[in-house]
Design a protein around this motif. Structure first.
Motif, PDB file in Angstrom:
ATOM      1  N   ARG A 194     -29.763  66.558  63.327  1.00  0.00           N
ATOM      2  CA  ARG A 194     -30.436  67.901  63.221  1.00  0.00           C
ATOM      3  C   ARG A 194     -29.493  68.945  63.712  1.00  0.00           C
ATOM      4  NH1 ARG A 194     -36.119  69.464  66.529  1.00  0.00           N
ATOM      5  NH2 ARG A 194     -36.338  71.534  65.448  1.00  0.00           N
ATOM      6  N   PHE A 195     -29.914  69.913  62.895  1.00  0.00           N
ATOM      7  CA  PHE A 195     -29.062  71.235  63.044  1.00  0.00           C
ATOM      8  C   PHE A 195     -29.983  72.355  63.555  1.00  0.00           C
ATOM      9  CE2 PHE A 195     -26.557  69.084  60.302  1.00  0.00           C
ATOM     10  CZ  PHE A 195     -24.908  69.094  60.939  1.00  0.00           C
ATOM     11  N   PRO A 196     -29.435  73.357  64.300  1.00  0.00           N
ATOM     12  CA  PRO A 196     -30.494  74.636  64.506  1.00  0.00           C
ATOM     13  C   PRO A 196     -31.388  75.152  63.301  1.00  0.00           C
ATOM     14  CG  PRO A 196     -28.584  74.962  65.598  1.00  0.00           C
ATOM     15  CD  PRO A 196     -28.167  73.893  64.617  1.00  0.00           C
ATOM     16  N   THR A 197     -32.451  75.646  63.291  1.00  0.00           N
ATOM     17  CA  THR A 197     -33.318  76.001  62.179  1.00  0.00           C
ATOM     18  C   THR A 197     -32.751  77.171  61.632  1.00  0.00           C
ATOM     19  OG1 THR A 197     -35.294  76.549  61.468  1.00  0.00           O
ATOM     20  CG2 THR A 197     -34.800  76.849  64.066  1.00  0.00           C
ATOM     21  N   PRO A 198     -32.642  77.383  60.276  1.00  0.00           N
ATOM     22  CA  PRO A 198     -32.073  78.705  59.799  1.00  0.00           C
ATOM     23  C   PRO A 198     -32.900  79.796  59.844  1.00  0.00           C
ATOM     24  CG  PRO A 198     -31.950  76.711  58.160  1.00  0.00           C
ATOM     25  CD  PRO A 198     -32.762  76.300  59.456  1.00  0.00           C
ATOM     26  N   VAL A 199     -33.994  79.421  60.399  1.00  0.00           N
ATOM     27  CA  VAL A 199     -34.959  80.778  60.815  1.00  0.00           C
ATOM     28  C   VAL A 199     -34.905  81.324  62.188  1.00  0.00           C
ATOM     29  CG1 VAL A 199     -36.713  80.217  58.881  1.00  0.00           C
ATOM     30  CG2 VAL A 199     -36.917  79.240  61.212  1.00  0.00           C
ATOM     31  N   GLY A 200     -33.924  80.523  63.114  1.00  0.00           N
ATOM     32  CA  GLY A 200     -33.837  80.822  64.294  1.00  0.00           C
ATOM     33  C   GLY A 200     -32.637  81.825  64.585  1.00  0.00           C
ATOM     34  N   PHE A 201     -32.642  82.224  65.778  1.00  0.00           N
ATOM     35  CA  PHE A 201     -31.315  83.287  65.995  1.00  0.00           C
ATOM     36  C   PHE A 201     -30.172  82.283  66.396  1.00  0.00           C
ATOM     37  CE2 PHE A 201     -28.923  85.404  69.413  1.00  0.00           C
ATOM     38  CZ  PHE A 201     -28.667  86.715  68.643  1.00  0.00           C
ATOM     39  N   ASN A 202     -30.292  81.398  67.135  1.00  0.00           N
ATOM     40  CA  ASN A 202     -29.134  80.496  67.350  1.00  0.00           C
ATOM     41  C   ASN A 202     -28.073  80.099  66.016  1.00  0.00           C
ATOM     42  OD1 ASN A 202     -27.348  78.927  68.849  1.00  0.00           O
ATOM     43  ND2 ASN A 202     -28.614  77.076  68.810  1.00  0.00           N
ATOM     44  N   PHE A 203     -29.045  79.791  65.026  1.00  0.00           N
ATOM     45  CA  PHE A 203     -28.373  79.323  63.934  1.00  0.00           C
ATOM     46  C   PHE A 203     -27.402  80.486  63.246  1.00  0.00           C
ATOM     47  CE2 PHE A 203     -27.712  79.052  59.205  1.00  0.00           C
ATOM     48  CZ  PHE A 203     -27.597  77.601  59.160  1.00  0.00           C
ATOM     49  N   TRP A 204     -27.971  81.841  63.253  1.00  0.00           N
ATOM     50  CA  TRP A 204     -27.234  82.730  62.643  1.00  0.00           C
ATOM     51  C   TRP A 204     -26.165  83.555  63.708  1.00  0.00           C
ATOM     52  CZ3 TRP A 204     -27.433  83.442  57.718  1.00  0.00           C
ATOM     53  CH2 TRP A 204     -28.894  83.034  57.062  1.00  0.00           C
ATOM     54  N   LEU A 432     -46.301  63.784  42.807  1.00  0.00           N
ATOM     55  CA  LEU A 432     -45.109  63.251  43.571  1.00  0.00           C
ATOM     56  C   LEU A 432     -43.939  64.414  43.748  1.00  0.00           C
ATOM     57  CD1 LEU A 432     -43.450  60.910  44.425  1.00  0.00           C
ATOM     58  CD2 LEU A 432     -42.760  60.559  42.019  1.00  0.00           C
ATOM     59  N   ALA A 433     -43.854  65.175  42.701  1.00  0.00           N
ATOM     60  CA  ALA A 433     -42.665  66.328  42.646  1.00  0.00           C
ATOM     61  C   ALA A 433     -42.999  67.299  43.892  1.00  0.00           C
ATOM     62  CB  ALA A 433     -42.558  67.094  41.330  1.00  0.00           C
ATOM     63  N   MET A 434     -44.396  67.650  43.990  1.00  0.00           N
ATOM     64  CA  MET A 434     -44.758  68.457  45.059  1.00  0.00           C
ATOM     65  C   MET A 434     -44.317  68.001  46.305  1.00  0.00           C
ATOM     66  SD  MET A 434     -48.548  70.256  45.659  1.00  0.00           S
ATOM     67  CE  MET A 434     -48.390  71.257  44.063  1.00  0.00           C
ATOM     68  N   THR A 435     -44.815  66.812  46.386  1.00  0.00           N
ATOM     69  CA  THR A 435     -44.438  65.913  47.800  1.00  0.00           C
ATOM     70  C   THR A 435     -43.111  66.062  48.340  1.00  0.00           C
ATOM     71  OG1 THR A 435     -46.233  64.714  47.549  1.00  0.00           O
ATOM     72  CG2 THR A 435     -44.845  64.030  49.219  1.00  0.00           C
ATOM     73  N   VAL A 436     -42.367  65.561  47.349  1.00  0.00           N
ATOM     74  CA  VAL A 436     -40.762  65.624  47.633  1.00  0.00           C
ATOM     75  C   VAL A 436     -40.043  66.970  47.961  1.00  0.00           C
ATOM     76  CG1 VAL A 436     -38.535  65.170  46.568  1.00  0.00           C
ATOM     77  CG2 VAL A 436     -40.389  63.740  46.245  1.00  0.00           C
ATOM     78  N   ALA A 437     -40.513  67.887  47.189  1.00  0.00           N
ATOM     79  CA  ALA A 437     -40.172  69.476  47.076  1.00  0.00           C
ATOM     80  C   ALA A 437     -40.546  69.870  48.612  1.00  0.00           C
ATOM     81  CB  ALA A 437     -40.959  70.135  46.319  1.00  0.00           C
ATOM     82  N   ILE A 438     -41.996  69.651  48.877  1.00  0.00           N
ATOM     83  CA  ILE A 438     -42.503  70.088  50.155  1.00  0.00           C
ATOM     84  C   ILE A 438     -41.621  69.664  51.408  1.00  0.00           C
ATOM     85  CG2 ILE A 438     -44.666  70.185  51.827  1.00  0.00           C
ATOM     86  CD1 ILE A 438     -46.224  70.453  49.252  1.00  0.00           C
ATOM     87  N   VAL A 439     -41.319  68.295  51.300  1.00  0.00           N
ATOM     88  CA  VAL A 439     -40.662  67.482  52.327  1.00  0.00           C
ATOM     89  C   VAL A 439     -39.392  68.085  52.640  1.00  0.00           C
ATOM     90  CG1 VAL A 439     -39.712  65.401  52.982  1.00  0.00           C
ATOM     91  CG2 VAL A 439     -42.154  65.397  52.179  1.00  0.00           C
ATOM     92  N   CYS A 440     -38.521  68.516  51.493  1.00  0.00           N
ATOM     93  CA  CYS A 440     -37.281  68.961  51.362  1.00  0.00           C
ATOM     94  C   CYS A 440     -37.174  70.333  52.111  1.00  0.00           C
ATOM     95  CB  CYS A 440     -36.688  69.049  50.120  1.00  0.00           C
ATOM     96  SG  CYS A 440     -36.234  67.204  49.648  1.00  0.00           S
ATOM     97  N   TRP A 441     -38.222  71.051  51.729  1.00  0.00           N
ATOM     98  CA  TRP A 441     -38.249  72.565  52.339  1.00  0.00           C
ATOM     99  C   TRP A 441     -38.594  72.385  53.986  1.00  0.00           C
ATOM    100  CZ3 TRP A 441     -39.626  77.750  49.691  1.00  0.00           C
ATOM    101  CH2 TRP A 441     -38.923  77.492  48.836  1.00  0.00           C
ATOM    102  N   VAL A 442     -39.425  71.565  54.284  1.00  0.00           N
ATOM    103  CA  VAL A 442     -39.701  71.547  55.770  1.00  0.00           C
ATOM    104  C   VAL A 442     -38.637  70.989  56.254  1.00  0.00           C
ATOM    105  CG1 VAL A 442     -41.232  70.177  57.208  1.00  0.00           C
ATOM    106  CG2 VAL A 442     -42.352  71.228  55.043  1.00  0.00           C
ATOM    107  N   ALA A 443     -38.006  70.065  55.746  1.00  0.00           N
ATOM    108  CA  ALA A 443     -36.664  69.386  56.342  1.00  0.00           C
ATOM    109  C   ALA A 443     -35.750  70.428  56.737  1.00  0.00           C
ATOM    110  CB  ALA A 443     -36.133  68.201  55.531  1.00  0.00           C
ATOM    111  N   VAL A 444     -35.250  71.420  55.578  1.00  0.00           N
ATOM    112  CA  VAL A 444     -34.345  72.389  55.853  1.00  0.00           C
ATOM    113  C   VAL A 444     -34.840  73.484  57.013  1.00  0.00           C
ATOM    114  CG1 VAL A 444     -33.492  74.499  54.522  1.00  0.00           C
ATOM    115  CG2 VAL A 444     -33.774  72.266  53.390  1.00  0.00           C
ATOM    116  N   PHE A 445     -36.176  73.827  56.883  1.00  0.00           N
ATOM    117  CA  PHE A 445     -36.625  74.664  57.874  1.00  0.00           C
ATOM    118  C   PHE A 445     -36.439  74.021  59.273  1.00  0.00           C
ATOM    119  CE2 PHE A 445     -38.396  76.894  54.020  1.00  0.00           C
ATOM    120  CZ  PHE A 445     -37.476  78.196  54.249  1.00  0.00           C
ATOM    121  N   LEU A 446     -36.838  72.798  59.559  1.00  0.00           N
ATOM    122  CA  LEU A 446     -36.494  72.160  60.627  1.00  0.00           C
ATOM    123  C   LEU A 446     -35.080  71.817  61.144  1.00  0.00           C
ATOM    124  CD1 LEU A 446     -39.779  69.845  60.623  1.00  0.00           C
ATOM    125  CD2 LEU A 446     -39.740  71.924  61.701  1.00  0.00           C
ATOM    126  N   GLY A 447     -34.175  71.889  60.330  1.00  0.00           N
ATOM    127  CA  GLY A 447     -32.748  71.831  60.748  1.00  0.00           C
ATOM    128  C   GLY A 447     -32.401  70.385  60.043  1.00  0.00           C
TER     129      GLY A 447
END
Length: 816
Positions: A194-204, A432-447
């Protein structure tokens, strides 16, 4: 390395295309004048080395230098595995180290298999020479002593080299196991990192702190690219660059114009039906992969030929992009063929509106694959900081994941317009496609960017792989159902050549099935090779599936692999047809030249058949790595089973072997056993079939023919001879009855006239005479049926001549 080779090939191609160079002499004819007149060296005196037999020198096959290089390479791989690498380099570095270790292990195994036979050869020579004479023995010639000394030295040298190779083999295998475990751990750790979330100040803030170095690396790569392009179009080199680009354009133009000729040829040689669009799609896909690869390699090879500005960074980037270009061509062709403007050339039936709406999807997918090739360089070879790399991977995931909605969304719209075929599958795919896409988006925003990027990359790779393998499976099935059956054009030609229609029809079903199984193996190999789609890694996975992986270095280990399973499946099939061919040869070519009767011929064929199947079984066991040593527990279990419950089966089996070898009864013999009278129809290793007079078959265990009394009515007579016994009153005219019996038997149907029937008095009991008549049935006729007809003729004849027949008391009907 691959790009450098392609650059050389493409440069020769471009030079020939432009006509810039004159033909070069590729070889020169050697002159033998000097060698023919050169003085020959004088023969040298025999040395101690020349006393050894003329066998290849082991020091040449496995020299000390070669063994030292193997040892140093193993040590180098081990030392490299202990170094610290960045998280972006870990997976690629350990994959390369695993490949090096596997290559070393394979090389050591090959050297051991080469030099191990020489050890037994030299030992055989020493056994021939014998031991050296003792003090009190007669002295042997000096030449034999010298030979023994040289052979002993060579054998010790072989043993020493084998010992070194065994140590290297163990070290290499342990190194492979450790690297494989470490690589698996790295992959698992990377997926859960896990990395710092892209929507946080620490990441940028961390990206900003390393932005100067990252910009410097990108600027260096951009400057190198610009310098390469400037050098490529400067002076004389500009002609080669323009020629390469022109050649790439011509190849690309030829590809875009190839669909009409391909469809014309497919329609010319294949029957109407679904096979035509499938075949055209597969052919165009192969041409597309080749064309796009040639386009890239031709252009890149021309631009970088002898280009001093080209560095390792740009060359590495081009190598990783080059691995994606053929996939892009494949995807683009799938879009052109599966979504063709002409509905008759689509592999899958779909409305024109659906095909039109999905037409841009393959192009966007191809662009995503090119970007993925660039990201592979950014992740592993660019040297950028970890967070900018993760930012690029996250942006790629966010941009590509919406493409998963394209096909399900269009299928849903098509179903709403009234297309019932897509009404059931569209909701499932969309969910199925919506589930995979949502999981990937959430994973990106969580780090958890590596996890999301790996999922999207794996789905992309598997989508391409499964589509290509599905097309091949559909093509094999379509060809098997329309071209190769006995009613198809190719099947009719095979039947004309002499193949049975049944065999052709079975092959047209079995072969596509085997191809589908093989394609599933390929899909499994790609699915387990990771998301990088590295051809070398995919190939190694395929080889590991086929060859299997042995966890023991013992030669007696039991190893199951796909190639062993395929071999075990093909051996019985090939053995069946080989045995059938041998039996046909014996029956049609060999037996007609002998005087063997039908019983002897059957016994010989049975022994050959069972011996051949035993050899096939041993070959299958050998393919699976089963040896006599590893079968000890099986033999022990069988001995216990025989002692408790398999006595009768083993007894019947041994009795069957005795019947075939000793032949107390043969095929066609008339026997009496267990109160039954009939003709022996078949003898197998377990039982014997006896055909009774009423047409039924009695199955008798072979042990009864060995342990009980058997009357063989044919053994003392010629084959086909039968007897009839009639009981007459003692006051009857016996001579007349004997004459009537002989005449009737001679005139009976299907009785052989060459052997004259006979009649004799066999016994006189209870005031009656037993009259026995013998005759022979014609060859090829059932003896029991001929005897039944003869008895009926005798009854009619005795009725006409008023000759009474006595019925025994035990057979007489009861009186009222």
């Amino acid at each position: 390395m691959g790009l450098k080779l392609w650059r050389s090939v493409c440069c020769v191609w471009i030079a020939a295309f432009l006509g810039l160079f004159a033909p070069l002499p590729f070889y020169t004819t050697p002159s033998f004048a000097a060698s023919s007149t050169a003085p020959q060296p004088a023969p040298t005196a025999p040395t101690e080395q020349q006393t050894a037999p003329l066998i290849s020198d082991i020091s040449i096959i496995a020299s000390d230098e070669t063994l030292d290089k193997i040892g140093s390479e193993i040590h180098s791989v081990y030392q490299d595995s202990l170094k610290n690498y960045t998280k972006g380099e870990n997976a690629a570095v350990y994959a390369a180290l695993l490949k090096r270790a596997s290559t070393l292990s394979t090389r050591v195994d090959a050297l051991m298999s080469k030099i191990k036979p020489y050890e037994s050869v030299y030992q055989n020579f020493l056994d021939i020479l014998g031991k050296a004479p003792g003090k009190d023995d007669t002295a042997e010639p000096a030449s034999i002593t010298a030979q023994r000394k040289v052979l002993s030295a060579k054998q010790r040298d072989i043993s020493n080299r084998l010992t070194r190779l065994k140590l290297y083999q163990l070290e290499a295998q342990q190194l492979v196991d450790e690297l494989r475990q470490h690589g698996t751990a790295i992959q698992q750790a990377t997926l859960t990192q896990r990395f710092p979330t892209p929507v946080g100040f620490n990441f940028w803030s961390q990206i900003t702190s390393t932005s100067a170095d990252d910009k410097g690396r990108l600027n260096a790569l951009a400057q190198e690219t610009g310098a390469v392009l400037i050098e490529a179009f400067k002076g004389y080199h500009a002609l080669i660059s323009l020629g390469g680009l022109l050649l790439s354009a011509l190849v690309l133009f030829a590809y875009f114009r190839c669909h009409q000729p391909v469809r014309f040829l497919v329609a010319r040689f294949l029957p109407t039906g679904r096979v035509r669009p499938i075949a055209a799609t597969v052919i165009c896909a192969v041409l597309s992969v080749i064309a796009w690869a040639l386009v890239f390699y031709s252009a890149w090879g021309a631009l970088t030929l002898n280009n001093p500005a080209l560095g390792d960074d740009l060359d590495t980037l081009a190598t990783m992009v080059a691995a994606q270009v053929p996939l892009c061509g494949f995807v683009i062709e799938l879009g052109r063929s599966l979504l063709s403007r002409k509905a008759e050339w689509r592999v899958f039936n779909m409305p024109d509106s659906l095909a039109r709406n999905l037409r841009l999807f393959p192009t966007w997918f191809a662009v995503a694959l090119i970007i993925r090739g660039v990201l592979r360089y950014v992740d592993t070879k660019s040297g950028m900081s970890i967070l900018p790399v993760q930012l690029c991977d996250g942006l790629y995931t966010l941009a590509v994941s919406p493409l998963l909605f394209a096909i399900p969304r269009q299928l849903r719209l098509s179903a709403e317009e009234g297309d019932e075929k897509h009404a059931t599958v569209a909701p499932f795919l969309r969910t199925l496609a919506m589930t995979v896409a949502i999981v990937c988006w959430v994973a990106v925003f969580l780090g958890y960017i590596p996890f999301a990027y790996t999922v999207i990359s794996w789905i992309s790779v598997m989508a391409i792989t499964m589509t290509g393998l599905l097309l091949i499976a559909l093509l094999a099935t379509a060809l098997g159902s329309s071209v190769f059956p006995s009613h198809g054009p190719m099947g009719q030609r095979l039947v004309t050549l002499g193949l049975p229609m049944r065999l052709v029809d079975q092959a047209s079903v079995v072969i596509p099935g085997l191809i589908s199984v093989f394609l599933l193996v390929l899909a499994f190999s790609v699915a387990t090779a990771g998301a990088d789609f590295d051809p070398a890694q995919v190939g190694s996975r395929i080889l590991s599936v086929f060859r299997g992986q042995s966890t023991s270095t013992s030669q007696d280990s039991f190893n199951i692999s796909l190639d062993a399973i395929v071999l075990c499946a093909l051996l019985p099939i090939g053995g069946h047809y080989a045995i059938k061919f041998i039996k046909t040869w014996f029956l049609q070519r060999f037996f007609p030249t002998t005087r063997l009767d039908i019983g002897a011929q059957t016994s010989i064929l049975n022994i050959i058949t069972y011996s051949a199947w035993i050899l096939i079984g041993l070959s299958m066991a050998s393919a699976l790595g089963v040896t006599m040593k590893s079968m000890t527990w099986v033999v022990s279990a069988l001995s216990v089973g025989i002692g408790f419950g398999l006595q009768s089966i083993v007894q019947n089996f041994v009795s069957g072997i005795i019947l075939m070898a000793e032949r107390p009864v043969s095929i066609g013999d008339v026997v009496d056993i267990a109160g039954a009278h009939g003709e022996v129809a078949r003898i197998s290793v377990r039982s014997t079939n006896i055909k009774l007079a009423d047409g039924s078959t009695m199955i008798v265990p072979n042990s009864q023919f060995i342990t009980s009394a058997v009357r063989n009515a044919t053994r003392a007579e010629k084959p086909g001879v039968f007897t009839t016994v009639l009981q007459l009153p003692f006051s009857s005219d016996i001579p007349k009855a004997m004459q009537v019996m002989v005449e009737t038997l001679a005139a009976s149907k299907n009785v052989d006239p060459q052997l004259a029937p006979t009649a004799s008095i066999s016994a006189i009991t209870d005031g009656s005479a037993l009259l026995t008549g013998t005759a022979k049935a014609l060859t090829g006729f059932d003896t029991a049926k001929v005897r039944s007809q003869a008895l009926f003729d005798l009854w009619q004849a005795f009725q006409e001549h008023n000759i009474p027949i006595t019925v025994p008391n035990n057979l007489a009907p009861p009186t009222a």
